[in-house]
Scaffold this active site. Sequence first.
Site, PDB file in Angstrom:
ATOM      1  N   GLU A  67      -8.156  14.176 100.411  1.00  0.00           N
ATOM      2  CA  GLU A  67      -9.276  14.485  99.511  1.00  0.00           C
ATOM      3  C   GLU A  67      -9.942  15.812  99.833  1.00  0.00           C
ATOM      4  OE1 GLU A  67     -10.690  10.046  98.260  1.00  0.00           O
ATOM      5  OE2 GLU A  67     -11.394  10.779 100.183  1.00  0.00           O
TER       6      GLU A  67
HETATM    7  N1  IFG Z   1     -10.426   7.131 100.047  1.00  0.00           N
HETATM    8  C1  IFG Z   1     -10.818   7.911 101.211  1.00  0.00           C
HETATM    9  C2  IFG Z   1     -11.495   7.182 102.342  1.00  0.00           C
HETATM   10  C3  IFG Z   1     -12.360   6.014 101.872  1.00  0.00           C
HETATM   11  C4  IFG Z   1     -11.541   5.140 100.946  1.00  0.00           C
HETATM   12  C5  IFG Z   1     -12.280   3.866 100.594  1.00  0.00           C
HETATM   13  C6  IFG Z   1      -8.513   7.744 102.014  1.00  0.00           C
HETATM   14  C7  IFG Z   1      -7.359   8.390 102.757  1.00  0.00           C
HETATM   15  C8  IFG Z   1     -11.189   5.924  99.716  1.00  0.00           C
HETATM   16  N2  IFG Z   1      -9.591   8.535 101.775  1.00  0.00           N
HETATM   17  O1  IFG Z   1      -8.453   6.579 101.706  1.00  0.00           O
HETATM   18  O2  IFG Z   1     -12.303   8.094 103.079  1.00  0.00           O
HETATM   19  O3  IFG Z   1     -13.533   6.443 101.278  1.00  0.00           O
HETATM   20  O4  IFG Z   1     -11.433   2.934  99.982  1.00  0.00           O
END
Ligand code: IFG
Length: 548
Positions: free
Chosen positions: A360
């Site tokens: 992200e």
């Molecule tokens: N995506 C984000 C996490 C977390 C997650 C919650 C990943 C690799 C959503 N990144 O999962 O930091 O916020 O379900």
Amino acid sequence: MAKSALSRVLTAAAASLPLLAAQAAPAAAARATPAAAVPIAQRGPATAPAASPALSDVLPAPVQVSPDAGATFRLGPLTVIRTQPGSPAARAVGDQLARDLRPATGYPLPVLPVAARRVPSISLLLGANDSRLGSEGYRLSVTRSAVTIRANNPAGLFAGSQTLRQLLPVDIDSPAVVRRSWTVPGGSILDYPRFAYRGAMLDEARHFHTPDEIKAYVDEISRFKVNHLHLHLSDDQGWRIQIDSWPKLTAVSGGAGTGVDGEGPGFLTKAQYKDIVAYAAKRYVTIVPEIDMPGHVNAAQVAYPELTCDGVAPPPRTDTEVGYSSLCIGSETTYRFVEDVIRELAAMTPGPYLHIGGDEAHATPEADYVAFQQRVLPLVAEYGKTAYGWNEITKAPASATAVAQYWDTATTNPTVAAAVTRGTKVVMSPANKAYLDMKYDPSTPLGLDWAAYIEVRDAYGWDPATRVTGVGENAILGVEAPLWSETLRSLDDIEFMAFPRLPAIAELGWSPASTHDWASFSARLGAYGPRWTLQGVNFYPSPQINWG
Ligand code: IFG
């Protein structure tokens, strides 16, 4: 048996009794209201002793089970645990098994390098010399007079001892003595893992779980032969690991008011981290630390504004937004910071993997992201570790020697498939199958739902080797079940989301694809439930399972 041999056994037994009190269970220490061992009389109406398990009632499913109904072993007050002479590691596994079996049986269960003939014994022996077993496999044999676990390595003895615990009646997980017969079903088991990496993950950044909570989780996941615990140690809301060369990371972003809703303060000192690493190692769980970058860095930049491009500290964040922060890719200060962190993390981490995040990075231009990974992934190798990152790192060619953690919900990902052709290995954590922070269904009070609702059958109903096009069995290092902490506040919350879905992921990582069967798994899971009840584990009693 000669008197001297018997007296030796009894003397050893008497010597081992003080150990009973010496083991403070982390779970009890970690719970908001310590789950003290409730005396039998006060435990409410006595339930009929649960049926004794069958040899095949094991989670994860073993490779091969050969019952011998006539060969039931009875654990008794004279039973001895014998370990491979000359192997301190085997002795340590024996000591741990004794600690696990003493509370419910009340038996001394001395741990000795030898056992006199005709004394009922549980033997943990090395020298199996069986290549099928690899480094974690074992052979378990149960006869009327002995239980024998043989392995090539101590890790296999530990795996076999976890199987043995599940072959004893459910009451063996009682924290207080239960007077009953302690039988082990006769026969033999041949077992070894399908994948080398079976992992769980705790998000320490959104909410700081204490060392005791982490240790309690290590206890619980190791029972299902999970052998890695990934700790997500930094994010936008908090920095949770002491770094000597950048002390404000924890002084500013590990303190009071940090975390989601400001409810996640705390950080691991190096001493606490080292203690957790050692505790986990005794249960054959390797700690995998993660520092997430170049995104998810707001907490670091609050502490050190020089890590931004404009030198202005951003405000601390206690919300759950993602994708708004980025290290300053063109600044040499960034790479001094990154190298210092990697160096200190590598020095305190005996395990092979350093996870450097990479997810992200929406605030990092694509070309900058690749340039960053091209500089940083090789740094991990320079400090003697294997780089590990979320699957976005596969955009960078340097990921060819790294491990990519697949968290995408899609069944195709050309970038990852291309990286696999260059040698990248993959840990499968598809968010719509393996993310334990997903709600079970809309009524679940904790968790999120952006990827999917994940009931037990969803967590079990997939095959890591066929989930993603172009990512086959040989490219897969294993599986991992991440548990993000935006909505978690206690060990009870961790347990409610992790169990019973973690055993599903653990079975996908350990058991042969040929044993994959929902009816069998759900029956074994249902029979396991009462063990969690006795241990005080706050599991979710999914309506999909007939709980024992
Ligand atoms: N995506 C984000 C996490 C977390 C997650 C919650 C990943 C690799 C959503 N990144 O999962 O930091 O916020 O379900």
